[in-house]
Design a protein around this motif. Sequence first.
Motif, PDB file in Angstrom:
ATOM      1  N   ASN A 162       0.824  -1.204   0.000  1.00 13.99           N
ATOM      2  CA  ASN A 162       0.000   0.000   0.000  1.00 13.99           C
ATOM      3  C   ASN A 162       0.859   1.255   0.000  1.00 13.99           C
ATOM      4  N   LYS A 163       2.079   1.134  -0.444  1.00 16.58           N
ATOM      5  CA  LYS A 163       2.994   2.274  -0.468  1.00 16.58           C
ATOM      6  C   LYS A 163       3.036   2.847  -1.877  1.00 16.58           C
ATOM      7  N   ILE A 164       2.397   3.971  -2.040  1.00 11.92           N
ATOM      8  CA  ILE A 164       2.402   4.647  -3.332  1.00 11.92           C
ATOM      9  C   ILE A 164       3.490   5.701  -3.291  1.00 11.92           C
ATOM     10  N   ASN A 165       4.304   5.716  -4.313  1.00 13.21           N
ATOM     11  CA  ASN A 165       5.427   6.629  -4.345  1.00 13.21           C
ATOM     12  C   ASN A 165       5.270   7.592  -5.521  1.00 13.21           C
ATOM     13  N   PHE A 166       4.863   8.807  -5.222  1.00 14.75           N
ATOM     14  CA  PHE A 166       4.777   9.837  -6.249  1.00 14.75           C
ATOM     15  C   PHE A 166       6.094  10.593  -6.275  1.00 14.75           C
ATOM     16  N   LYS A 167       6.649  10.751  -7.440  1.00  9.68           N
ATOM     17  CA  LYS A 167       7.913  11.480  -7.577  1.00  9.68           C
ATOM     18  C   LYS A 167       7.695  12.698  -8.450  1.00  9.68           C
ATOM     19  N   ALA A 168       8.528  13.685  -8.233  1.00  7.88           N
ATOM     20  CA  ALA A 168       8.453  14.898  -9.055  1.00  7.88           C
ATOM     21  C   ALA A 168       8.799  14.554 -10.491  1.00  7.88           C
ATOM     22  N   GLY A 169       8.145  15.207 -11.407  1.00  6.31           N
ATOM     23  CA  GLY A 169       8.429  14.972 -12.811  1.00  6.31           C
ATOM     24  C   GLY A 169       7.738  15.990 -13.678  1.00  6.31           C
ATOM     25  N   LYS A 170       7.871  15.790 -14.941  1.00  3.09           N
ATOM     26  CA  LYS A 170       7.257  16.692 -15.913  1.00  3.09           C
ATOM     27  C   LYS A 170       5.815  16.259 -16.162  1.00  3.09           C
ATOM     28  N   VAL A 171       4.937  17.240 -16.289  1.00  2.00           N
ATOM     29  CA  VAL A 171       3.526  16.974 -16.523  1.00  2.00           C
ATOM     30  C   VAL A 171       3.117  17.666 -17.818  1.00  2.00           C
ATOM     31  N   ASN A 172       2.437  16.926 -18.682  1.00  2.00           N
ATOM     32  CA  ASN A 172       1.881  17.485 -19.909  1.00  2.00           C
ATOM     33  C   ASN A 172       0.382  17.622 -19.724  1.00  2.00           C
ATOM     34  N   VAL A 173      -0.137  18.831 -19.930  1.00  2.00           N
ATOM     35  CA  VAL A 173      -1.569  19.086 -19.801  1.00  2.00           C
ATOM     36  C   VAL A 173      -2.106  19.483 -21.167  1.00  2.00           C
ATOM     37  N   TYR A 174      -3.106  18.739 -21.616  1.00  2.00           N
ATOM     38  CA  TYR A 174      -3.785  19.032 -22.868  1.00  2.00           C
ATOM     39  C   TYR A 174      -5.200  19.467 -22.509  1.00  2.00           C
ATOM     40  N   SER A 175      -5.578  20.669 -22.939  1.00  2.00           N
ATOM     41  CA  SER A 175      -6.889  21.197 -22.583  1.00  2.00           C
ATOM     42  C   SER A 175      -7.638  21.661 -23.824  1.00  2.00           C
ATOM     43  N   ASP A 176      -8.927  21.410 -23.824  1.00  2.00           N
ATOM     44  CA  ASP A 176      -9.788  22.001 -24.838  1.00  2.00           C
ATOM     45  C   ASP A 176      -9.821  23.507 -24.591  1.00  2.00           C
ATOM     46  N   PHE A 177     -10.086  24.278 -25.602  1.00  2.00           N
ATOM     47  CA  PHE A 177     -10.095  25.731 -25.451  1.00  2.00           C
ATOM     48  C   PHE A 177     -11.468  26.265 -25.068  1.00  2.00           C
ATOM     49  N   ASP A 178     -12.478  25.979 -25.883  1.00  2.00           N
ATOM     50  CA  ASP A 178     -13.813  26.552 -25.707  1.00  2.00           C
ATOM     51  C   ASP A 178     -14.492  26.072 -24.433  1.00  2.00           C
ATOM     52  N   GLU A 179     -14.792  27.031 -23.562  1.00  2.00           N
ATOM     53  CA  GLU A 179     -15.489  26.796 -22.304  1.00  2.00           C
ATOM     54  C   GLU A 179     -14.750  25.826 -21.377  1.00  2.00           C
ATOM     55  N   THR A 180     -13.479  25.617 -21.628  1.00  2.00           N
ATOM     56  CA  THR A 180     -12.636  24.830 -20.726  1.00  2.00           C
ATOM     57  C   THR A 180     -11.499  25.736 -20.290  1.00  2.00           C
ATOM     58  N   TYR A 181     -10.454  25.859 -21.117  1.00  2.00           N
ATOM     59  CA  TYR A 181      -9.381  26.785 -20.776  1.00  2.00           C
ATOM     60  C   TYR A 181      -9.876  28.226 -20.821  1.00  2.00           C
ATOM     61  N   CYS A 182     -10.721  28.519 -21.785  1.00  2.00           N
ATOM     62  CA  CYS A 182     -11.369  29.833 -21.854  1.00  2.00           C
ATOM     63  C   CYS A 182     -12.835  29.623 -21.492  1.00  2.00           C
ATOM     64  N   PRO A 183     -13.191  29.836 -20.218  1.00  2.00           N
ATOM     65  CA  PRO A 183     -14.549  29.518 -19.782  1.00  2.00           C
ATOM     66  C   PRO A 183     -15.640  30.448 -20.313  1.00  2.00           C
ATOM     67  N   ALA A 184     -15.268  31.569 -20.902  1.00  2.00           N
ATOM     68  CA  ALA A 184     -16.261  32.496 -21.454  1.00  2.00           C
ATOM     69  C   ALA A 184     -16.707  31.997 -22.825  1.00  2.00           C
ATOM     70  N   LYS A 185     -18.002  32.065 -23.070  1.00  2.00           N
ATOM     71  CA  LYS A 185     -18.520  31.676 -24.383  1.00  2.00           C
ATOM     72  C   LYS A 185     -18.104  32.715 -25.416  1.00  2.00           C
ATOM     73  N   HIS A 186     -17.810  32.249 -26.613  1.00  4.05           N
ATOM     74  CA  HIS A 186     -17.390  33.130 -27.691  1.00  4.05           C
ATOM     75  C   HIS A 186     -18.394  34.258 -27.898  1.00  4.05           C
ATOM     76  N   SER A 187     -19.666  33.920 -27.929  1.00  6.71           N
ATOM     77  CA  SER A 187     -20.696  34.938 -28.179  1.00  6.71           C
ATOM     78  C   SER A 187     -20.729  36.002 -27.078  1.00  6.71           C
ATOM     79  N   SER A 188     -20.354  35.638 -25.852  1.00 10.28           N
ATOM     80  CA  SER A 188     -20.408  36.596 -24.747  1.00 10.28           C
ATOM     81  C   SER A 188     -19.215  37.558 -24.747  1.00 10.28           C
ATOM     82  N   LEU A 189     -18.185  37.265 -25.526  1.00  9.18           N
ATOM     83  CA  LEU A 189     -17.005  38.134 -25.558  1.00  9.18           C
ATOM     84  C   LEU A 189     -17.263  39.453 -26.281  1.00  9.18           C
ATOM     85  N   HIS A 190     -18.363  39.537 -26.988  1.00  6.56           N
ATOM     86  CA  HIS A 190     -18.702  40.773 -27.694  1.00  6.56           C
ATOM     87  C   HIS A 190     -19.302  41.819 -26.755  1.00  6.56           C
TER      88      HIS A 190
END
Length: 104
Positions: free
Chosen positions: A8-36
């Motif tokens: 039951n010994k989980i060993n998390f080590k420091a390392g590089k993390v790659n994050v892939y995110s959708d843009f619309d309403e995820t990384y940019c939570p504002a709706k395109h139409s509302s930006l006007h």
Amino acid sequence: MKVAGVTNKINFKAGKVNVYSDFDETYCPAKHSSLHGESENEFMKEYCSKMDKFFKSTKGDLHFYITTGRTFGEYEAISYLLKMRGFQLPLPESFIAKNGGDEK
């Protein structure tokens, strides 16, 4: 069948993390139409500031990529609207467009 010992010994080590995110309403939570609308999305100023602070704190350990079904031109148009409203989202290391068809 014999099962080897389970620990039951989980060993998390420091390392590089790659994050892939959708843009619309995820990384940019504002709706395109509302930006006007000038009075819409006031939350975006604080959101952008927090995202910038987060990415700066993970410099070198986190690699951020945006993925979207949009074309690069469509992404540029939304980025222009964000800039015109004073919202400064941190830029990704690369932009994967058209559902993986292009990368910039």
